[in-house]
Design a protein around this motif. Structure first.
Motif, PDB file in Angstrom:
ATOM      1  N   ALA A 118      40.250  47.836  43.942  1.00 30.62           N
ATOM      2  CA  ALA A 118      39.723  46.632  43.296  1.00 30.62           C
ATOM      3  C   ALA A 118      39.680  45.468  44.282  1.00 30.62           C
ATOM      4  O   ALA A 118      40.624  45.239  45.042  1.00 30.62           O
ATOM      5  N   ASP A 119      38.581  44.729  44.250  1.00 31.20           N
ATOM      6  CA  ASP A 119      38.482  43.476  44.997  1.00 31.20           C
ATOM      7  C   ASP A 119      38.960  42.297  44.154  1.00 31.20           C
ATOM      8  O   ASP A 119      39.445  41.295  44.687  1.00 31.20           O
ATOM      9  N   VAL A 120      38.779  42.418  42.833  1.00 38.07           N
ATOM     10  CA  VAL A 120      39.140  41.364  41.891  1.00 38.07           C
ATOM     11  C   VAL A 120      39.856  42.017  40.705  1.00 38.07           C
ATOM     12  O   VAL A 120      39.462  43.096  40.260  1.00 38.07           O
ATOM     13  N   VAL A 121      40.890  41.357  40.208  1.00 39.20           N
ATOM     14  CA  VAL A 121      41.573  41.803  38.994  1.00 39.20           C
ATOM     15  C   VAL A 121      41.473  40.685  37.964  1.00 39.20           C
ATOM     16  O   VAL A 121      41.906  39.553  38.222  1.00 39.20           O
ATOM     17  N   ALA A 122      40.883  40.984  36.813  1.00 40.55           N
ATOM     18  CA  ALA A 122      40.761  40.028  35.714  1.00 40.55           C
ATOM     19  C   ALA A 122      41.622  40.523  34.563  1.00 40.55           C
ATOM     20  O   ALA A 122      41.370  41.591  34.006  1.00 40.55           O
ATOM     21  N   GLY A 123      42.650  39.754  34.217  1.00 38.18           N
ATOM     22  CA  GLY A 123      43.592  40.184  33.191  1.00 38.18           C
ATOM     23  C   GLY A 123      43.496  39.378  31.919  1.00 38.18           C
ATOM     24  O   GLY A 123      42.735  38.411  31.809  1.00 38.18           O
ATOM     25  N   LEU A 124      44.305  39.773  30.952  1.00 38.02           N
ATOM     26  CA  LEU A 124      44.309  39.161  29.630  1.00 38.02           C
ATOM     27  C   LEU A 124      45.331  38.031  29.558  1.00 38.02           C
ATOM     28  O   LEU A 124      46.184  37.883  30.423  1.00 38.02           O
ATOM     29  N   VAL A 125      45.224  37.237  28.488  1.00 41.15           N
ATOM     30  CA  VAL A 125      46.262  36.268  28.161  1.00 41.15           C
ATOM     31  C   VAL A 125      46.709  36.503  26.727  1.00 41.15           C
ATOM     32  O   VAL A 125      46.037  37.160  25.936  1.00 41.15           O
ATOM     33  N   GLU A 126      47.874  35.959  26.404  1.00 39.62           N
ATOM     34  CA  GLU A 126      48.379  36.030  25.042  1.00 39.62           C
ATOM     35  C   GLU A 126      49.015  34.705  24.674  1.00 39.62           C
ATOM     36  O   GLU A 126      49.446  33.947  25.549  1.00 39.62           O
TER      37      GLU A 126
END
Length: 254
Positions: A118-126
């Motif tokens: 991966a070049d970019v990691v886009a994660g979640l929020v809570e």
């Protein structure tokens, strides 16, 4: 591919109440991350004690932009230019927000995704505290938030990117809102590999009055109006169009 360090940037505007919790969470995260972690706090037009609270716990950079995109960019621009990765290994960049708390394995998970290509990691929020909103707003919002592996959420509180990719893309744009969305969209347009992570959601604030006009609090306010069946004006900071992407700043925990 070998990563030799991680740089985390936090834009801050008058966050003396919540910044210590963010820094606490990053210290716990750094303690279990397999490479050294450097945290940079960007004090953007601060008039409170944020600087004093960050002193000794992070690199401190100052600006007077009053603009979250510009502040993130200033933070990354202040870092030393990475040496040739062929000679000394690569660096990984990550960013979160001062009103957020990262989980202990946040950076280790990003590194694992990077080592998988991966070049970019886009994660979640809570969100764990919905006390400033009525229960119907919370339910309606969570119903529209996809938290599975097919999510396409983009949150400034939970983004990682290789230093090489960040520099190649030109970094964050000086936008008052959605600078995070624009960066990931540009990465997609450039053909970079995006990992849409579900592993380590970042806990973020659902306060009614955020530091970013048109950000998460604005989205929740529109959700509340929609539920009440009231007409409302469009946000002054509408998100860029991008087919098939859902990239609101949002929460997932009841």
């Amino acid at each position: 591919m070998r990563f030799v360090g991680i740089d985390v940037v936090i834009p801050v505007h008058d966050e003396q109440e919540l910044l210590p919790g963010c820094l606490d969470s990053l210290e716990a995260c750094a303690a279990v991350t397999p490479v050294p972690v450097t945290v940079t706090v960007v004090l953007d037009s601060c008039t409170d004690a944020s600087g004093s609270l960050a002193r000794g716990r992070a690199r401190i950079v100052r600006c007077d932009a009053r603009n979250v995109g510009a502040a993130r960019a200033v933070g990354f621009d202040s870092l030393p230019r990475p040496a040739s990765p062929q000679r000394s290994g690569q660096r990984w960049y990550a960013t979160t927000d001062a009103d957020s708390r990262v989980p202990p394995t946040w950076l280790a998970d990003q590194l694992a995704r990077a080592l998988d290509g991966a070049d970019v990691v886009a994660g979640l929020v809570e969100v764990t505290d919905w006390s400033e909103w009525n229960p119907d707003t919370r339910v309606r919002y969570l119903e529209g938030y996809r938290a599975g592996s097919d999510h396409r959420h983009i949150h400034g509180a939970n983004i990682g990117i290789s230093a090489r990719a960040y520099r190649d893309l030109g970094g964050f744009e000086p936008l008052p809102v959605h600078e995070d969305v624009r960066l990931v969209h540009r990465a997609e347009e450039a053909g970079l590999a995006i990992a849409w992570s579900t592993a380590t959601p970042v806990t973020t604030s659902a306060r009614r009055h955020s530091r970013t006009p048109g950000g998460f609090s604005g989205h929740l306010a529109l959700t509340e109006l929609d539920h009440a069946g009231l007409d409302h004006a469009e946000s002054d900071h509408a998100e860029p169009d991008h087919a098939e992407l859902d990239h609101t700043r949002s929460g997932v925990t009841p």
